[in-house]
Design a protein around this motif. Structure first.
Motif, PDB file in Angstrom:
ATOM      1  N   ALA A  40      89.170   4.799  23.575  1.00 29.48           N
ATOM      2  CA  ALA A  40      90.101   4.417  22.511  1.00 29.48           C
ATOM      3  C   ALA A  40      89.903   5.247  21.237  1.00 29.48           C
ATOM      4  N   THR A  41      88.725   5.869  21.094  1.00 29.78           N
ATOM      5  CA  THR A  41      88.457   6.623  19.870  1.00 29.78           C
ATOM      6  C   THR A  41      89.082   8.011  19.878  1.00 29.78           C
ATOM      7  N   ARG A  42      89.506   8.461  21.057  1.00 28.10           N
ATOM      8  CA  ARG A  42      90.098   9.808  21.113  1.00 28.10           C
ATOM      9  C   ARG A  42      91.031   9.898  22.311  1.00 28.10           C
ATOM     10  N   PRO A  43      92.113  10.673  22.184  1.00 27.85           N
ATOM     11  CA  PRO A  43      93.108  10.717  23.253  1.00 27.85           C
ATOM     12  C   PRO A  43      92.609  11.416  24.505  1.00 27.85           C
ATOM     13  N   SER A  44      91.657  12.337  24.362  1.00 23.82           N
ATOM     14  CA  SER A  44      91.140  12.999  25.556  1.00 23.82           C
ATOM     15  C   SER A  44      89.785  13.590  25.253  1.00 23.82           C
ATOM     16  N   GLY A  45      89.129  14.022  26.315  1.00 26.24           N
ATOM     17  CA  GLY A  45      87.811  14.612  26.188  1.00 26.24           C
ATOM     18  C   GLY A  45      87.337  14.940  27.576  1.00 26.24           C
ATOM     19  N   LYS A  46      86.110  15.444  27.667  1.00 24.82           N
ATOM     20  CA  LYS A  46      85.550  15.765  28.977  1.00 24.82           C
ATOM     21  C   LYS A  46      84.489  14.736  29.313  1.00 24.82           C
ATOM     22  N   VAL A  47      84.592  14.177  30.506  1.00 23.81           N
ATOM     23  CA  VAL A  47      83.609  13.179  30.934  1.00 23.81           C
ATOM     24  C   VAL A  47      82.984  13.606  32.256  1.00 23.81           C
ATOM     25  N   LEU A  48      81.676  13.389  32.350  1.00 20.09           N
ATOM     26  CA  LEU A  48      80.919  13.655  33.573  1.00 20.09           C
ATOM     27  C   LEU A  48      80.378  12.326  34.078  1.00 20.09           C
ATOM     28  N   ASP A  49      80.743  11.965  35.310  1.00 15.76           N
ATOM     29  CA  ASP A  49      80.303  10.712  35.919  1.00 15.76           C
ATOM     30  C   ASP A  49      79.262  11.067  36.979  1.00 15.76           C
ATOM     31  N   ILE A  50      77.969  10.846  36.652  1.00 21.07           N
ATOM     32  CA  ILE A  50      76.905  11.238  37.598  1.00 21.07           C
ATOM     33  C   ILE A  50      76.604  10.082  38.543  1.00 21.07           C
ATOM     34  N   GLY A  51      76.641  10.368  39.836  1.00 19.65           N
ATOM     35  CA  GLY A  51      76.498   9.296  40.820  1.00 19.65           C
ATOM     36  C   GLY A  51      77.760   8.451  40.764  1.00 19.65           C
ATOM     37  N   GLY A  54      81.985   4.807  44.148  1.00 19.80           N
ATOM     38  CA  GLY A  54      83.374   4.588  44.584  1.00 19.80           C
ATOM     39  C   GLY A  54      84.431   5.052  43.603  1.00 19.80           C
ATOM     40  N   GLY A  55      84.007   5.544  42.431  1.00 15.61           N
ATOM     41  CA  GLY A  55      84.952   6.200  41.525  1.00 15.61           C
ATOM     42  C   GLY A  55      85.664   5.345  40.494  1.00 15.61           C
ATOM     43  N   THR A  56      85.255   4.078  40.350  1.00 18.55           N
ATOM     44  CA  THR A  56      85.946   3.197  39.390  1.00 18.55           C
ATOM     45  C   THR A  56      86.023   3.812  37.995  1.00 18.55           C
ATOM     46  N   ASP A  57      84.891   4.286  37.485  1.00 13.71           N
ATOM     47  CA  ASP A  57      84.857   4.810  36.113  1.00 13.71           C
ATOM     48  C   ASP A  57      85.578   6.146  36.001  1.00 13.71           C
ATOM     49  N   SER A  58      85.393   7.002  36.998  1.00 11.98           N
ATOM     50  CA  SER A  58      86.059   8.308  36.981  1.00 11.98           C
ATOM     51  C   SER A  58      87.575   8.144  36.926  1.00 11.98           C
ATOM     52  N   VAL A  59      88.098   7.267  37.781  1.00  7.99           N
ATOM     53  CA  VAL A  59      89.545   7.084  37.862  1.00  7.99           C
ATOM     54  C   VAL A  59      90.062   6.423  36.578  1.00  7.99           C
ATOM     55  N   TYR A  60      89.297   5.486  36.039  1.00  8.19           N
ATOM     56  CA  TYR A  60      89.691   4.826  34.789  1.00  8.19           C
ATOM     57  C   TYR A  60      89.813   5.848  33.657  1.00  8.19           C
ATOM     58  N   MET A  61      88.820   6.713  33.529  1.00  3.14           N
ATOM     59  CA  MET A  61      88.843   7.693  32.441  1.00  3.14           C
ATOM     60  C   MET A  61      89.957   8.732  32.640  1.00  3.14           C
ATOM     61  N   ALA A  62      90.219   9.083  33.893  1.00  2.00           N
ATOM     62  CA  ALA A  62      91.324  10.012  34.169  1.00  2.00           C
ATOM     63  C   ALA A  62      92.651   9.378  33.728  1.00  2.00           C
ATOM     64  N   ALA A  63      92.782   8.072  33.967  1.00  2.54           N
ATOM     65  CA  ALA A  63      94.003   7.359  33.567  1.00  2.54           C
ATOM     66  C   ALA A  63      94.158   7.306  32.050  1.00  2.54           C
ATOM     67  N   GLN A  64      93.033   7.414  31.330  1.00  3.05           N
ATOM     68  CA  GLN A  64      93.098   7.430  29.860  1.00  3.05           C
ATOM     69  C   GLN A  64      93.396   8.832  29.325  1.00  3.05           C
ATOM     70  N   GLY A  65      93.584   9.798  30.230  1.00  4.62           N
ATOM     71  CA  GLY A  65      93.933  11.145  29.799  1.00  4.62           C
ATOM     72  C   GLY A  65      92.729  12.074  29.629  1.00  4.62           C
ATOM     73  N   TRP A  66      91.562  11.623  30.084  1.00  2.57           N
ATOM     74  CA  TRP A  66      90.362  12.463  29.967  1.00  2.57           C
ATOM     75  C   TRP A  66      90.243  13.401  31.159  1.00  2.57           C
ATOM     76  N   GLU A  67      89.566  14.517  30.918  1.00  9.21           N
ATOM     77  CA  GLU A  67      89.290  15.487  31.983  1.00  9.21           C
ATOM     78  C   GLU A  67      87.984  15.049  32.650  1.00  9.21           C
ATOM     79  N   VAL A  68      88.069  14.682  33.923  1.00 11.23           N
ATOM     80  CA  VAL A  68      86.934  14.032  34.586  1.00 11.23           C
ATOM     81  C   VAL A  68      86.268  14.932  35.625  1.00 11.23           C
ATOM     82  N   THR A  69      84.939  14.978  35.564  1.00 10.58           N
ATOM     83  CA  THR A  69      84.148  15.607  36.624  1.00 10.58           C
ATOM     84  C   THR A  69      83.277  14.512  37.234  1.00 10.58           C
ATOM     85  N   ALA A  70      83.454  14.288  38.533  1.00 12.13           N
ATOM     86  CA  ALA A  70      82.686  13.269  39.248  1.00 12.13           C
ATOM     87  C   ALA A  70      81.649  13.969  40.121  1.00 12.13           C
TER      88      ALA A  70
END
Length: 208
Positions: A40-51, A54-70
């Motif tokens: 909510a603090t920024r419209p996008s950014g880069k996120v790294l999901d280590i481990g 099943g991808g819940t957090d990765s998919v959630y952050m992608a839906a928020q417009g973030w660039e996701v690396t899982a």
């Protein structure tokens, strides 16, 4: 030193039984604590999901417009994550690697660990820490879920996650990371092999 074979075997076994992400023991429907606030603090950014599991957090952050690396060392976890992203018309970059031997090629605004460190062999803690620090951009965020050791004499479980006190986790990531928020929830009716009950803590750290 890569991931010791018993860890890999254990996780491979779990994934071979789970034909759907919801059947994973660590499956969670809701995103990890604090990441909605961070998104909510920024419209996008880069996120790294280590481990990424099943991808819940990765998919959630992608839906928020973030660039996701899982990142995960189990191919099936990455397949599940990609499939869930695709079902929602989203894209997640996946990397098959053990985080302790992986060489980060970028810095991320958010690094996320939903239960990886507490399943890691303590011999690999220094390598884990080094990779995490290489991955977090200055001023970036780190969110970790880790089982909490509520009292100094609370037993470790025979199998599964290591418990650590809030102070131990803060000390482990100091001085680079400073705790912003801390919350935990307790669960009863757990198998005796994990002590009958446990507390799961969430930490939000900021890189100073």
């Amino acid at each position: 030193p890569g991931m010791s074979t018993h860890e890999k075997k254990t996780f491979d076994k779990v994934y071979s039984y789970a034909d759907h992400y919801s059947k994973l023991p660590w499956a969670h429907d809701h995103p990890s604590r604090f990441i909605d606030e961070i998104a909510a603090t920024r419209p996008s950014g880069k996120v790294l999901d280590i481990g990424c599991g099943g991808g819940t957090d990765s998919v959630y952050m992608a839906a928020q417009g973030w660039e996701v690396t899982a990142l995960d060392f189990i191919p099936k976890a990455l397949e599940m994550t990609s499939q869930r992203a695709a079902e929602q018309g989203l894209t997640v970059a996946t990397i098959e690697a053990d985080v302790t031997t992986w060489e980060p090629t970028a810095e991320f605004d958010l690094v996320l660990d939903h239960g990886l460190l507490h399943n890691t062999d303590p011999m690999r803690y220094p390598a884990y820490r080094e990779r995490v620090m290489q991955s977090i951009a200055p001023g970036g965020n780190f969110v970790i879920l880790h089982w909490l050791q509520r009292t100094p004499d609370e037993m470790q479980s025979e199998f599964g996650p290591t418990r650590a006190s809030r102070k131990a986790i803060n000390d482990f990531f100091a001085p680079e990371l400073q705790e912003q928020k801390f919350e935990f929830e307790e669960y009863d009716g757990m198998p005796e092999s994990v002590g009958g009950s446990m507390a799961q803590a969430y930490y939000w750290f900021k890189r100073i």
